[in-house]
Design an enzyme around this catalytic site. Structure first.
Site, PDB file in Angstrom:
ATOM      1  N   GLU A 113      10.323  11.722  92.363  1.00  0.00           N
ATOM      2  CA  GLU A 113      11.347  11.301  91.392  1.00  0.00           C
ATOM      3  C   GLU A 113      11.406   9.776  91.442  1.00  0.00           C
ATOM      4  O   GLU A 113      11.535   9.205  92.515  1.00  0.00           O
ATOM      5  CB  GLU A 113      12.695  11.931  91.770  1.00  0.00           C
ATOM      6  CG  GLU A 113      13.899  11.347  91.054  1.00  0.00           C
ATOM      7  CD  GLU A 113      13.781  11.308  89.540  1.00  0.00           C
ATOM      8  OE1 GLU A 113      13.573  12.355  88.921  1.00  0.00           O
ATOM      9  OE2 GLU A 113      13.888  10.193  88.963  1.00  0.00           O
ATOM     10  N   HIS A 131      25.169  27.883  78.473  1.00  0.00           N
ATOM     11  CA  HIS A 131      25.315  28.332  77.079  1.00  0.00           C
ATOM     12  C   HIS A 131      25.058  29.823  76.914  1.00  0.00           C
ATOM     13  O   HIS A 131      24.236  30.398  77.620  1.00  0.00           O
ATOM     14  CB  HIS A 131      24.304  27.588  76.202  1.00  0.00           C
ATOM     15  CG  HIS A 131      24.634  26.151  75.977  1.00  0.00           C
ATOM     16  ND1 HIS A 131      25.445  25.725  74.975  1.00  0.00           N
ATOM     17  CD2 HIS A 131      24.254  25.039  76.646  1.00  0.00           C
ATOM     18  CE1 HIS A 131      25.555  24.402  75.018  1.00  0.00           C
ATOM     19  NE2 HIS A 131      24.840  23.963  76.033  1.00  0.00           N
ATOM     20  N   VAL A 255       5.328   8.118  89.132  1.00  0.00           N
ATOM     21  CA  VAL A 255       3.920   8.351  88.786  1.00  0.00           C
ATOM     22  C   VAL A 255       3.533   7.297  87.743  1.00  0.00           C
ATOM     23  O   VAL A 255       4.184   7.168  86.697  1.00  0.00           O
ATOM     24  CB  VAL A 255       3.732   9.789  88.243  1.00  0.00           C
ATOM     25  CG1 VAL A 255       2.369   9.950  87.594  1.00  0.00           C
ATOM     26  CG2 VAL A 255       3.919  10.785  89.372  1.00  0.00           C
ATOM     27  N   ARG A 397      18.589  13.288  75.627  1.00  0.00           N
ATOM     28  CA  ARG A 397      17.865  14.565  75.554  1.00  0.00           C
ATOM     29  C   ARG A 397      16.391  14.290  75.295  1.00  0.00           C
ATOM     30  O   ARG A 397      16.036  13.221  74.801  1.00  0.00           O
ATOM     31  CB  ARG A 397      18.433  15.431  74.433  1.00  0.00           C
ATOM     32  CG  ARG A 397      19.943  15.651  74.500  1.00  0.00           C
ATOM     33  CD  ARG A 397      20.404  16.311  73.218  1.00  0.00           C
ATOM     34  NE  ARG A 397      21.843  16.525  73.136  1.00  0.00           N
ATOM     35  CZ  ARG A 397      22.703  15.650  72.618  1.00  0.00           C
ATOM     36  NH1 ARG A 397      22.288  14.485  72.161  1.00  0.00           N
ATOM     37  NH2 ARG A 397      23.992  15.923  72.568  1.00  0.00           N
ATOM     38  N   ILE A 422      12.413  19.717  77.299  1.00  0.00           N
ATOM     39  CA  ILE A 422      13.563  20.470  77.834  1.00  0.00           C
ATOM     40  C   ILE A 422      14.866  19.781  77.412  1.00  0.00           C
ATOM     41  O   ILE A 422      15.497  19.064  78.183  1.00  0.00           O
ATOM     42  CB  ILE A 422      13.455  20.638  79.374  1.00  0.00           C
ATOM     43  CG1 ILE A 422      12.082  21.190  79.770  1.00  0.00           C
ATOM     44  CG2 ILE A 422      14.567  21.561  79.881  1.00  0.00           C
ATOM     45  CD1 ILE A 422      11.767  22.582  79.246  1.00  0.00           C
ATOM     46  N   CYS A 532      38.976   3.822  96.886  1.00  0.00           N
ATOM     47  CA  CYS A 532      38.178   4.369  97.996  1.00  0.00           C
ATOM     48  C   CYS A 532      36.804   3.722  98.179  1.00  0.00           C
ATOM     49  O   CYS A 532      36.211   3.856  99.245  1.00  0.00           O
ATOM     50  CB  CYS A 532      38.023   5.881  97.847  1.00  0.00           C
ATOM     51  SG  CYS A 532      37.078   6.374  96.403  1.00  0.00           S
TER      52      CYS A 532
END
Ligand SMILES: Cc1cc2nc3c(=O)[nH]c(=O)nc-3n(C[C@H](O)[C@H](O)[C@H](O)COP(=O)(O)OP(=O)(O)OC[C@H]3O[C@@H](n4cnc5c(N)ncnc54)[C@H](O)[C@@H]3O)c2cc1C
Length: 570
Positions: A113, A131, A255, A397, A422, A532
């Protein structure tokens, strides 16, 4: 598909600026246009509605340089010479779920990643809705996987110890004349479309269940199987389970190129060295087309589509306990159209919109998007107020022009499997898609040698204890065992020091403010970390035994503090 006919059609709209060729069983478009929206239109006009041919877009956007993929600064040889059986590119929900399903097998799995954590792209920037698929057409891969995925959620979330709630989804209508149309649509979806839970509820029933929704809703399309989940929580859980079952996750690893020979990937170059995998899985989201190109197997194009959501303070939760949106009859919509959603973390989410863009990684939020989404969704619930926004986010998307997934083995490259295009509902479909990719991968690996089961595979993962959800007795018991559970660090979300340390000890430790925020939620509340953040930074620094100035917000570049001020000690 007739290229001449298409050329004529495009010629009428765009003159000689767009050229069509049927190449390698694809509809290849080239030329140049002045507006991105025109490029989208040209590609959409070219979609082969009958066949299996994809549109491949090489139309240039005049005068604009498309930004290259962001790559981490790290440049070392830590992975040089590695020979995993399977290399998964992408640490979103697709890559992580595939890694977990593959970890049932006794094989060497490496997931790379490019970002500093998992789920930093679409998988961490979505609505978290599971969904029902009521809006999807039969015959598409999205439709095929949505029911399978939806049905798997209960089991998967139980195994991975991730909270999930089936809360139902309403699409409300204000036009009486639409009633017979929607009744027919619901019948069609239920009995012919495979979306068995589809029904229509009356306005009286809707008012009883969701009293704050638009009183003018005359009826609503309802799907009780719809649910909510934390999308980045699930991605991390999948990846952690994969790691405890033997897979490796390499963050900050991009990559960059591939060496191919005779229709096969021989090696993959990353910023951390050259890797020699047997099989490569392309789960690179908006960059899946670039990965396909590197592998000599580009037969689809991705056109990024932004979506913006606002998160409202918990005090707005009374507005809705499920998911709802106002609906009109829209024939050519490519998204469900946004709505209002009661999240698994008890906030309200408003959005998203859908805006085409050529920038794959620009996640800046535009005021215009928030305004438009609110203007629309105030028709779903009038009491929605921008004043309750505690934060917002934008995700991108990764649709193809055919608006469907690409889940298949490489067409020209043998040792490649695509999990591409996807877009929504990719979070919902991921559990089911991962099973099919597992099957394809094992099939390919079995051609090279024998593949056996991982005898130590354990499908169960234990999440970090959530003290705010425990009874006072259980909480007291936990604090007695570990006093750090009694030290509240984040007042908005009631997160203790003990939970933060648990996150630092988790199987994929990301010791940054954002890494901890994603895992245990300090900074997710009303004050957005105003109180915090310094405390969390100090806990991370102490855990790492490093000065505070070395703790980062997200990636190596996001410095929080440069050193002591006014001569103070660290
Ligand atoms: C606004 C919005 C709302 C949505 N709402 C829903 C919803 O409610 N329900 C639903 O089911 N779906 C929803 N979706 C869709 C869903 O989020 C996506 O389909 C899903 O997250 C895609 O996951 P992925 O793993 O394929 O892609 P990503 O999450 O984008 O992961 C791909 C990863 O690959 C990495 N990568 C890319 N190139 C390289 C490279 N060269 N080297 C290494 N790493 C690389 C990227 O950094 C990225 O992390 C929504 C999407 C958006 C944007």
């Amino acid at each position: 598909m007739n290229a001449k006919k298409l050329q004529k059609k495009l010629g009428k709209r765009f003159g000689e600026n767009v050229k069509v060729e049927i190449k390698d069983n694809c509809i290849a478009l080239s030329g140049s246009l002045a507006k991105w929206d025109d490029i989208i239109e040209a590609c959409r006009m070219s979609v082969d509605k009958k066949g299996k041919m994809h549109v491949v877009n090489d139309i240039e956007l005049q005068g604009v340089e498309i930004p290259p993929m962001r790559v981490p600064d790290i440049d070392d040889n830590a992975l040089e010479g590695e020979k995993p059986d399977v290399l998964i590119i992408g640490g979103g929900i697709s890559g992580a779920s595939i890694a977990r399903e593959l970890s049932k097998w006794d094989i060497d799995i490496m997931l790379v990643e490019k970002e500093a954590d998992l789920a930093l792209q679409a998988s961490g920037r979505n609505d978290g809705e599971v969904h029902p698929g009521v809006d999807l057409s039969k015959g598409t891969l999205k439709h095929h996987y949505v029911r399978l995925g939806n049905e798997m959620y209960g089991r998967i979330c139980e195994e991975l110890d991730v909270p999930f709630r089936r809360c139902g989804q309403y699409a409300g209508f204000c036009q009486r004349w639409l009633y017979p149309v929607i009744k027919l649509f619901a019948w069609q979806r239920k009995y012919l479309g495979g979306i068995k839970d589809t029904c229509v509820v009356s306005s009286k029933e809707l008012k009883k269940r969701e009293p704050e929704l638009n009183p003018n809703f005359l009826f609503a399309l309802y799907n009780p199987s719809s649910g909510v989940v934390c999308p980045y929580g699930l991605t991390i859980a999948y990846a952690e389970n994969a790691v405890t079952n033997g897979a490796r996750v390499e963050l900050n690893t991009a990559v960059l190129s591939m060496e191919t020979q005779g229709g096969e990937i021989k090696s993959v170059l990353t910023n951390r060295g050259r890797i020699y995998p047997k099989i490569v899985i392309n789960a690179a989201g908006v960059f899946a087309e670039e990965i396909a190109k590197m592998a000599g197997d580009r037969f689809f194009s991705i056109h990024p589509r932004r979506g913006t959501n606002s998160i409202l303070d918990k005090k707005s939760c009374y507005l809705i306990s499920s998911i709802a949106s106002i609906k009109k009859l829209e024939l050519h919509s490519h998204t469900k159209g946004g709505g209002i959603l009661h999240t698994i973390h008890e906030n309200i989410l408003v959005g998203p919109d859908a805006v085409e863009t050529y920038e794959k990684e620009n996640v800046a939020t535009a005021q215009d998007s928030i305004d438009k989404v609110f203007a629309k969704q105030k028709n779903t619930a009038a009491k929605l107020s921008e004043k309750d926004i505690i934060t917002y986010f934008t995700g991108v998307r990764a649709p193809t022009f055919e608006e469907d997934f690409v889940i298949e083995k490489g067409r020209k490259t043998k040792n490649l499997i695509h999990c591409a295009g996807i877009q929504s509902p990719g979070l919902t479909t991921a559990p089911a898609v991962a099973l099919d990719i597992e099957k394809m991968t094992i099939e390919e690996l079995s051609k090279i040698g024998q593949v056996s089961r991982n005898k130590n595979y354990n499908p169960y993962r234990k999440g970090i204890p959530v003290l705010r959800k425990m009874s006072p007795e259980k909480r007291a018991e936990m604090i007695a065992q570990n006093p750090d559970y009694g030290i509240i660090v984040c007042r908005c979300e009631e997160i203790s020091k003990g939970e933060i340390i648990d996150a630092l000890k988790s199987p994929i430790c990301v010791p940054t403010l954002d890494g901890i925020k994603k895992r245990v939620r300090p900074g997710m509340g009303r004050c957005q970390g105003g109180f915090c953040s310094p405390l969390v930074t100090k806990i991370i620094a102490d855990f790492l035994k490093k000065p505070i100035s070395e703790v980062r917000k997200c990636s190596e570049k996001s410095v929080i503090s440069y050193g002591p001020t006014k001569g103070a000690e660290q």
